[in-house]
Design a protein around this motif. Structure first.
Motif, mmCIF file in Angstrom:
data_model
loop_
_atom_site.group_PDB
_atom_site.id
_atom_site.type_symbol
_atom_site.label_atom_id
_atom_site.label_comp_id
_atom_site.label_asym_id
_atom_site.label_seq_id
_atom_site.Cartn_x
_atom_site.Cartn_y
_atom_site.Cartn_z
ATOM 1 N N CYS A 1 24.437 20.590 -6.426
ATOM 2 C CA CYS A 1 23.240 21.121 -7.077
ATOM 3 C C CYS A 1 22.829 22.444 -6.428
ATOM 4 O O CYS A 1 22.543 23.424 -7.127
ATOM 5 N N SER B 1 13.607 17.325 -10.240
ATOM 6 C CA SER B 1 13.185 16.809 -11.542
ATOM 7 C C SER B 1 12.279 17.795 -12.281
ATOM 8 O O SER B 1 12.092 17.672 -13.489
ATOM 9 N N GLU C 1 15.008 21.978 -15.544
ATOM 10 C CA GLU C 1 15.681 21.439 -16.728
ATOM 11 C C GLU C 1 17.202 21.389 -16.628
ATOM 12 O O GLU C 1 17.845 20.766 -17.469
ATOM 13 N N HIS C 2 17.790 22.003 -15.622
ATOM 14 C CA HIS C 2 19.242 22.014 -15.495
ATOM 15 C C HIS C 2 19.780 20.586 -15.388
ATOM 16 O O HIS C 2 19.178 19.750 -14.700
ATOM 17 N N ASP C 3 20.895 20.337 -16.038
ATOM 18 C CA ASP C 3 21.522 19.010 -15.940
ATOM 19 C C ASP C 3 21.841 18.658 -14.491
ATOM 20 O O ASP C 3 21.642 17.519 -14.063
ATOM 21 N N HIS C 4 22.352 19.628 -13.726
ATOM 22 C CA HIS C 4 22.700 19.329 -12.332
ATOM 23 C C HIS C 4 21.469 18.967 -11.524
ATOM 24 O O HIS C 4 21.528 18.099 -10.657
ATOM 25 N N CYS C 5 20.330 19.564 -11.822
ATOM 26 C CA CYS C 5 19.090 19.215 -11.112
ATOM 27 C C CYS C 5 18.630 17.806 -11.486
ATOM 28 O O CYS C 5 18.183 17.048 -10.620
ATOM 29 N N GLN C 6 18.753 17.465 -12.749
ATOM 30 C CA GLN C 6 18.358 16.122 -13.187
ATOM 31 C C GLN C 6 19.258 15.057 -12.548
ATOM 32 O O GLN C 6 18.785 14.000 -12.119
ATOM 33 N N GLN C 7 20.558 15.341 -12.481
ATOM 34 C CA GLN C 7 21.485 14.402 -11.836
ATOM 35 C C GLN C 7 21.192 14.292 -10.344
ATOM 36 O O GLN C 7 21.254 13.205 -9.765
ATOM 37 N N GLN D 1 18.142 12.120 -9.718
ATOM 38 C CA GLN D 1 18.463 10.692 -9.831
ATOM 39 C C GLN D 1 19.212 10.190 -8.597
ATOM 40 O O GLN D 1 18.929 9.109 -8.081
#
Length: 140
Positions: free
Chosen positions: A48, A111, A114-120, A123
């Motif tokens: 990330c 969180s 909005e980046h997908d890598h940030c969301q992953q 989590q």
């Protein structure tokens, strides 16, 4: 990456932990879950941070990069410390508590992007904090 050796499997780590002379002093499934979660979180946070560094608008991602770098470091340390579960006093608790705190802070920051890598990453941080908190709950 070609030519890289295969990572140890979960079963391999379970096997080695089950041979530890002090194996009766820890909860093997919870210990393994915390080691796995911390290892995954370290890798995810590293990726990330690198993605943020090489993406657009790096100047707006400085806090995220910083927290991901810190989180990756404490998670690597936590996984290493927990992989050596011999009787070593209660200092491991401080490391695990620090891991929980940094993971929660990193999850909150990631969180918010909005980046997908940030969301992953968020989590993975939540999963690590939860696994470490569970480990503390079952420890003597």
């Amino acid at each position: 990456m070609r030519g890289s050796p295969a990572a140890p499997t979960v079963d391999a780590m379970d096997d080695i932990l089950s041979t530890h002379p002090a194996k009766d002093t820890f909860d093997l499934p919870q210990l393994r879950a915390a080691i796995d979660a911390a290892s995954r979180c370290a890798s995810t946070c590293g990726t990330c941070a690198d993605s943020c560094l090489h993406g657009d608008h790096v100047e707006g991602m400085v806090r995220c990069i910083d927290l991901c770098t810190q989180c990756a470091a404490i998670c690597r340390t936590t996984a290493e410390i927990l992989s050596r579960p011999g009787p070593n006093g209660d200092s491991w608790r401080s490391v695990v508590e620090a891991c929980i705190a940094v993971c929660r802070e990193c999850a909150k920051e990631c969180s918010s992007h909005e980046h997908d890598h940030c969301q992953q990453c968020a989590q993975a941080c939540r999963d690590c904090a939860d696994a470490c908190q569970t480990l503390l709950g079952v420890a003597d």
